[in-house]
Scaffold this motif. Structure first.
Motif, PDB file in Angstrom:
ATOM      1  N   GLN A  16       8.011 -10.445  -6.625  1.00 36.16           N
ATOM      2  CA  GLN A  16       8.559 -11.130  -5.456  1.00 36.16           C
ATOM      3  C   GLN A  16       7.461 -11.551  -4.476  1.00 36.16           C
ATOM      4  O   GLN A  16       7.494 -12.653  -3.924  1.00 36.16           O
ATOM      5  N   LEU A  17       6.468 -10.687  -4.273  1.00 36.96           N
ATOM      6  CA  LEU A  17       5.359 -11.022  -3.386  1.00 36.96           C
ATOM      7  C   LEU A  17       4.597 -12.230  -3.926  1.00 36.96           C
ATOM      8  O   LEU A  17       4.213 -13.126  -3.168  1.00 36.96           O
ATOM      9  N   TYR A  18       4.385 -12.265  -5.235  1.00 35.67           N
ATOM     10  CA  TYR A  18       3.675 -13.393  -5.848  1.00 35.67           C
ATOM     11  C   TYR A  18       4.480 -14.685  -5.699  1.00 35.67           C
ATOM     12  O   TYR A  18       3.939 -15.730  -5.329  1.00 35.67           O
ATOM     13  N   ILE A  19       5.760 -14.603  -5.969  1.00 34.56           N
ATOM     14  CA  ILE A  19       6.617 -15.790  -5.862  1.00 34.56           C
ATOM     15  C   ILE A  19       6.612 -16.323  -4.436  1.00 34.56           C
ATOM     16  O   ILE A  19       6.445 -17.521  -4.197  1.00 34.56           O
ATOM     17  N   ARG A  74      -1.347  -9.695  10.203  1.00 34.31           N
ATOM     18  CA  ARG A  74      -1.084  -8.367   9.619  1.00 34.31           C
ATOM     19  C   ARG A  74       0.386  -7.979   9.754  1.00 34.31           C
ATOM     20  O   ARG A  74       0.984  -7.435   8.841  1.00 34.31           O
ATOM     21  N   TYR A  75       0.938  -8.254  10.923  1.00 36.60           N
ATOM     22  CA  TYR A  75       2.337  -7.892  11.155  1.00 36.60           C
ATOM     23  C   TYR A  75       3.261  -8.654  10.214  1.00 36.60           C
ATOM     24  O   TYR A  75       4.156  -8.071   9.595  1.00 36.60           O
ATOM     25  N   LEU A  76       3.074  -9.951  10.097  1.00 35.50           N
ATOM     26  CA  LEU A  76       3.937 -10.755   9.227  1.00 35.50           C
ATOM     27  C   LEU A  76       3.776 -10.352   7.766  1.00 35.50           C
ATOM     28  O   LEU A  76       4.745 -10.330   7.006  1.00 35.50           O
ATOM     29  N   LYS A  77       2.565 -10.007   7.367  1.00 34.17           N
ATOM     30  CA  LYS A  77       2.322  -9.531   6.007  1.00 34.17           C
ATOM     31  C   LYS A  77       3.100  -8.232   5.773  1.00 34.17           C
ATOM     32  O   LYS A  77       3.804  -8.080   4.773  1.00 34.17           O
ATOM     33  N   ARG A  81       6.596  -7.806   3.504  1.00 29.83           N
ATOM     34  CA  ARG A  81       6.593  -6.829   2.411  1.00 29.83           C
ATOM     35  C   ARG A  81       7.790  -5.883   2.536  1.00 29.83           C
ATOM     36  O   ARG A  81       8.463  -5.587   1.549  1.00 29.83           O
ATOM     37  N   ILE A  82       8.073  -5.420   3.754  1.00 27.74           N
ATOM     38  CA  ILE A  82       9.215  -4.530   3.994  1.00 27.74           C
ATOM     39  C   ILE A  82      10.518  -5.252   3.647  1.00 27.74           C
ATOM     40  O   ILE A  82      11.407  -4.693   2.994  1.00 27.74           O
ATOM     41  N   ARG A  83      10.650  -6.502   4.091  1.00 29.71           N
ATOM     42  CA  ARG A  83      11.847  -7.295   3.804  1.00 29.71           C
ATOM     43  C   ARG A  83      12.039  -7.492   2.298  1.00 29.71           C
ATOM     44  O   ARG A  83      13.151  -7.359   1.783  1.00 29.71           O
ATOM     45  N   LEU A  84      10.948  -7.802   1.601  1.00 30.06           N
ATOM     46  CA  LEU A  84      11.042  -7.998   0.150  1.00 30.06           C
ATOM     47  C   LEU A  84      11.328  -6.691  -0.585  1.00 30.06           C
ATOM     48  O   LEU A  84      12.017  -6.687  -1.592  1.00 30.06           O
ATOM     49  N   LYS A  85      10.818  -5.584  -0.057  1.00 29.35           N
ATOM     50  CA  LYS A  85      11.108  -4.281  -0.674  1.00 29.35           C
ATOM     51  C   LYS A  85      12.597  -3.977  -0.566  1.00 29.35           C
ATOM     52  O   LYS A  85      13.217  -3.499  -1.524  1.00 29.35           O
TER      53      LYS A  85
END
Length: 182
Positions: A16-19, A74-77, A81-85
């Motif tokens: 998901q992170l890659y996509i 950094r925050y958006l990254k 990541r939290i949202r995608l998890k």
């Protein structure tokens, strides 16, 4: 070639992170959100200055804008990541741990699990991507197939096979071995 493996929550998260990192809509959304926040801070600074006639607010908001520019990446990254998890947990968690057997045939891949047997035709491939730890096969329906390299004995043989499939079907083989989530 035949492979047996099971996917983990992290495998789905990396997919998901890659996509998302290659999705133009997501990139544009992040950029527009950053611009909107900076414009909002500038407007607040100007309104504060017009109301109070004190330059302190302009300097304070300029410092806030500069701080935001440093922290926002950094925050958006982290936030993305939290949202995608959470998305992976809600959509893919039941698929984790299911052993998958895949066989590469002449014009398709046969996948077999305890739940289903599926025949995936090479004609449905849109592209094949390789990053440091995975191969991702994207279908024309925007679905993806994950092959973790840690479960492959001969990675170069699989890479050559996937490149051959890409060449025969005239689809892109994307190699981004230095890809990192940004």
């Amino acid at each position: 070639m035949e492979l047996n493996y099971s996917l983990t929550e992290n495998d789905y998260l990396q997919q998901q992170l890659y996509i998302v990192s290659n999705n133009e809509f997501f990139k544009k959304e992040r950029r527009n959100n950053n611009i909107a926040i900076i414009v909002l801070l500038i407007i607040l600074a100007l309104f504060s200055f017009l109301i109070t006639k004190d330059q302190f607010f302009i300097y304070a908001f300029l410092i806030a804008i500069i701080a935001y520019c440093f922290v926002s990446t950094r925050y958006l990254k982290w936030f993305s990541r939290i949202r995608l998890k959470k998305y992976v947990d809600s959509v893919y968690l039941k698929k984790c741990g299911i052993i998958t057997n895949i066989k590469f045939e002449e014009d398709h891949i046969l996948t077999s699990t305890s739940i289903a047997d599926v025949k995936l035709k090479f004609l449905g491939f849109q592209n094949i991507s390789e990053i440091e730890d995975y191969f991702f096969i994207t279908f024309i329906t925007d679905e993806n197939f994950i092959i973790p390299k840690k479960h492959v004995e001969d990675i170069s043989a699989l890479r050559n096979l996937l490149k051959e499939i890409a060449e025969k079907r005239r689809i892109d083989f994307i190699s981004e071995l230095d890809w990192k989530w940004k």
